[in-house]
Design a protein around this motif. Structure first.
Motif, PDB file in Angstrom:
ATOM      1  N   TYR A 291     -45.801  24.034  26.933  1.00 24.51           N
ATOM      2  CA  TYR A 291     -44.580  23.882  27.719  1.00 24.51           C
ATOM      3  C   TYR A 291     -43.969  22.475  27.688  1.00 24.51           C
ATOM      4  O   TYR A 291     -42.754  22.334  27.453  1.00 24.51           O
ATOM      5  N   PRO A 292     -44.759  21.403  27.881  1.00 24.33           N
ATOM      6  CA  PRO A 292     -44.114  20.070  27.920  1.00 24.33           C
ATOM      7  C   PRO A 292     -43.333  19.749  26.639  1.00 24.33           C
ATOM      8  O   PRO A 292     -42.216  19.244  26.705  1.00 24.33           O
TER       9      PRO A 292
ATOM     10  N   ARG B 268     -37.995  19.758  23.609  1.00 22.94           N
ATOM     11  CA  ARG B 268     -37.164  20.214  22.482  1.00 22.94           C
ATOM     12  C   ARG B 268     -35.954  20.994  23.004  1.00 22.94           C
ATOM     13  O   ARG B 268     -34.842  20.860  22.472  1.00 22.94           O
ATOM     14  N   ALA B 269     -36.176  21.807  24.028  1.00 23.08           N
ATOM     15  CA  ALA B 269     -35.088  22.640  24.569  1.00 23.08           C
ATOM     16  C   ALA B 269     -33.982  21.771  25.165  1.00 23.08           C
ATOM     17  O   ALA B 269     -32.792  22.015  24.939  1.00 23.08           O
ATOM     18  N   ARG B 270     -34.371  20.745  25.931  1.00 25.75           N
ATOM     19  CA  ARG B 270     -33.355  19.907  26.575  1.00 25.75           C
ATOM     20  C   ARG B 270     -32.614  19.056  25.543  1.00 25.75           C
ATOM     21  O   ARG B 270     -31.411  18.806  25.675  1.00 25.75           O
ATOM     22  N   HIS B 271     -33.331  18.620  24.514  1.00 23.44           N
ATOM     23  CA  HIS B 271     -32.704  17.891  23.406  1.00 23.44           C
ATOM     24  C   HIS B 271     -31.663  18.788  22.718  1.00 23.44           C
ATOM     25  O   HIS B 271     -30.536  18.375  22.434  1.00 23.44           O
ATOM     26  N   SER B 272     -32.056  20.030  22.465  1.00 21.82           N
ATOM     27  CA  SER B 272     -31.131  20.973  21.815  1.00 21.82           C
ATOM     28  C   SER B 272     -29.949  21.304  22.721  1.00 21.82           C
ATOM     29  O   SER B 272     -28.815  21.462  22.242  1.00 21.82           O
TER      30      SER B 272
ATOM     31  N   THR C 142     -31.811  27.688  23.643  1.00 19.29           N
ATOM     32  CA  THR C 142     -33.089  27.861  22.947  1.00 19.29           C
ATOM     33  C   THR C 142     -33.914  28.886  23.700  1.00 19.29           C
ATOM     34  O   THR C 142     -33.759  29.052  24.911  1.00 19.29           O
ATOM     35  N   ALA C 143     -34.798  29.534  22.967  1.00 21.27           N
ATOM     36  CA  ALA C 143     -35.669  30.516  23.612  1.00 21.27           C
ATOM     37  C   ALA C 143     -36.975  30.600  22.854  1.00 21.27           C
ATOM     38  O   ALA C 143     -37.030  30.328  21.651  1.00 21.27           O
ATOM     39  N   THR C 144     -38.016  30.955  23.575  1.00 18.39           N
ATOM     40  CA  THR C 144     -39.310  31.140  22.925  1.00 18.39           C
ATOM     41  C   THR C 144     -40.052  32.273  23.599  1.00 18.39           C
ATOM     42  O   THR C 144     -39.743  32.638  24.745  1.00 18.39           O
TER      43      THR C 144
END
Lengths: 246, 246
Positions: free
Chosen positions: B55-56, B61-65, B72-74
């Motif tokens: 998660y960290p 990566r999600a906030r950067h994107s 973003t999704a996972t």
């Protein structure tokens, strides 16, 4: 250093041709460069085809760099353009042509004869040019080296402490002795490799990248053939210099 | 698709956990995403350590994107996190641990047993997730895939036409069969390789890069070990997606 001509482009970039003794060269400075705001410098390496032939690509790189706030400069190689040839280099070039025509592999001996004397002669000339360029009030530091001949870039990275970062083009022959020298390089490196460059030994380029002693080194491999470096690869190299020279 | 929780970060990014049948997942959308301004989507791949442990790094990566305008999704891997294990995968993991402890090379058989069933199970789940995600009005296309497990990225690039670009992390074992599949990949690729990643087979990563059928493919090799991808390498990957998804 003697300026022989100058012109200003519509983006404000000032191009000045110069001679340094018998060596011709070109300096490009962004409109922003001044005595009170000196700019960092990137030395533009190039293949041994002569400055005149390389001019269109060099001026494009120079104006791109100027837009990022960098001065750039280049000099003619010994034995290229209008500079006097020397017999051993001519012999090595003829041997290379013959090997390529007959499809033979290019021997270590040919590569050594082609590159090592060039490095021996060119590197002190780049250093003399650096002395002259850094004496100009509108040029500050730090200094980067960008492009080929990769062996010239390697030697400069080892012997010239004023060069703090190098963007190298892995597109030319590399003498075996340069692999040992590569281990002594410690400055940040950005190495460009055209993956599908048929005239280039890809494995040698990968081995060379592995040999570099630098803690920060990046290899960017792209498609497009020897001269087909994609636009985004140029942008990435510019970002490398912005990280290290600003 | 059933949302189970949500929170909004101070940069405006909305994080929503969801379940899709038995599969847990997380969706991040930038503040700008709306019905009238749907955003492109990047699927975030990750190693098989479980979503909670990853998660960290995933949220970073999600906030950067999101700052670049991407949702973003996972989703959790089959057999990871709280999802049920299956015996063959447990056996393959145990074999891998044993090989590493004894310092033996990891055999093709272990790699195949570890990765191929994972790809077979995970890829249809990513496709189901994609169906659900693209049905949300604030998510538009196009879609990219980013990260590991690289074999999942390869299979998705071959079978899922909605994925138009992939940023792959060459940091995991690759079954031999995937090299053949790599030749069928034609979308633009950005491949990240940690050059000094001791747990990774560098030559296999280079061979895999060579095998990809894509006309536009870039390999970015950097120092810093398996988990030490430099910040600037993340920036370069973001620029790749901006070029291809906007």
């Amino acid at each position: 250093m003697h300026f022989t001509s100058q012109q200003r482009f519509d983006d404000g970039v000032l191009e000045r041709e110069f001679t340094l003794g018998e060596i011709p060269g070109i300096l490009w400075t962004p409109a922003s460069a001044s005595v009170t705001a000196p700019v960092p410098l990137i030395l533009l390496g190039h293949p041994t085809l002569g400055l005149r032939k390389m001019y269109p690509r060099l001026v494009a790189r120079a104006r791109h760099s100027a837009a990022e706030g960098f001065a750039t400069a280049t000099i003619e190689h010994p034995g290229s353009g209008d500079r006097p040839r020397w017999p051993a280099a001519e012999q090595a070039r003829a041997d290379l042509r013959r090997a390529r025509e007959t499809g033979e592999p290019v021997s270590h001996e040919i590569v050594d004869a082609l590159i090592l004397p060039l490095v021996e002669r060119a590197v002190p000339e780049w250093q003399t040019a650096l002395d002259a360029l850094l004496s100009l009030p509108e040029i500050g530091g730090p200094v980067g080296y960008s492009g080929g001949v990769i062996s010239i870039g390697i030697r400069l990275a080892v012997v010239e402490p004023r060069i703090v970062a190098a963007g190298l083009f892995a597109g030319s022959f590399v003498p075996r002795a340069m692999f040992e020298e590569a281990r002594q390089v410690t400055i940040p490196l950005h190495v460009l490799l055209q993956w599908d460059d048929e005239g280039n030994d890809r494995q040698a380029a990968l081995d060379l990248f592995d040999a570099f002693g630098s803690k920060e080194k990046s290899l960017h491999a792209n498609m497009g053939g020897h001269t087909g470096v994609p636009q985004f690869a140029g942008d990435a190299a510019a970002q490398f210099f912005t990280r290290h020279l600003k």
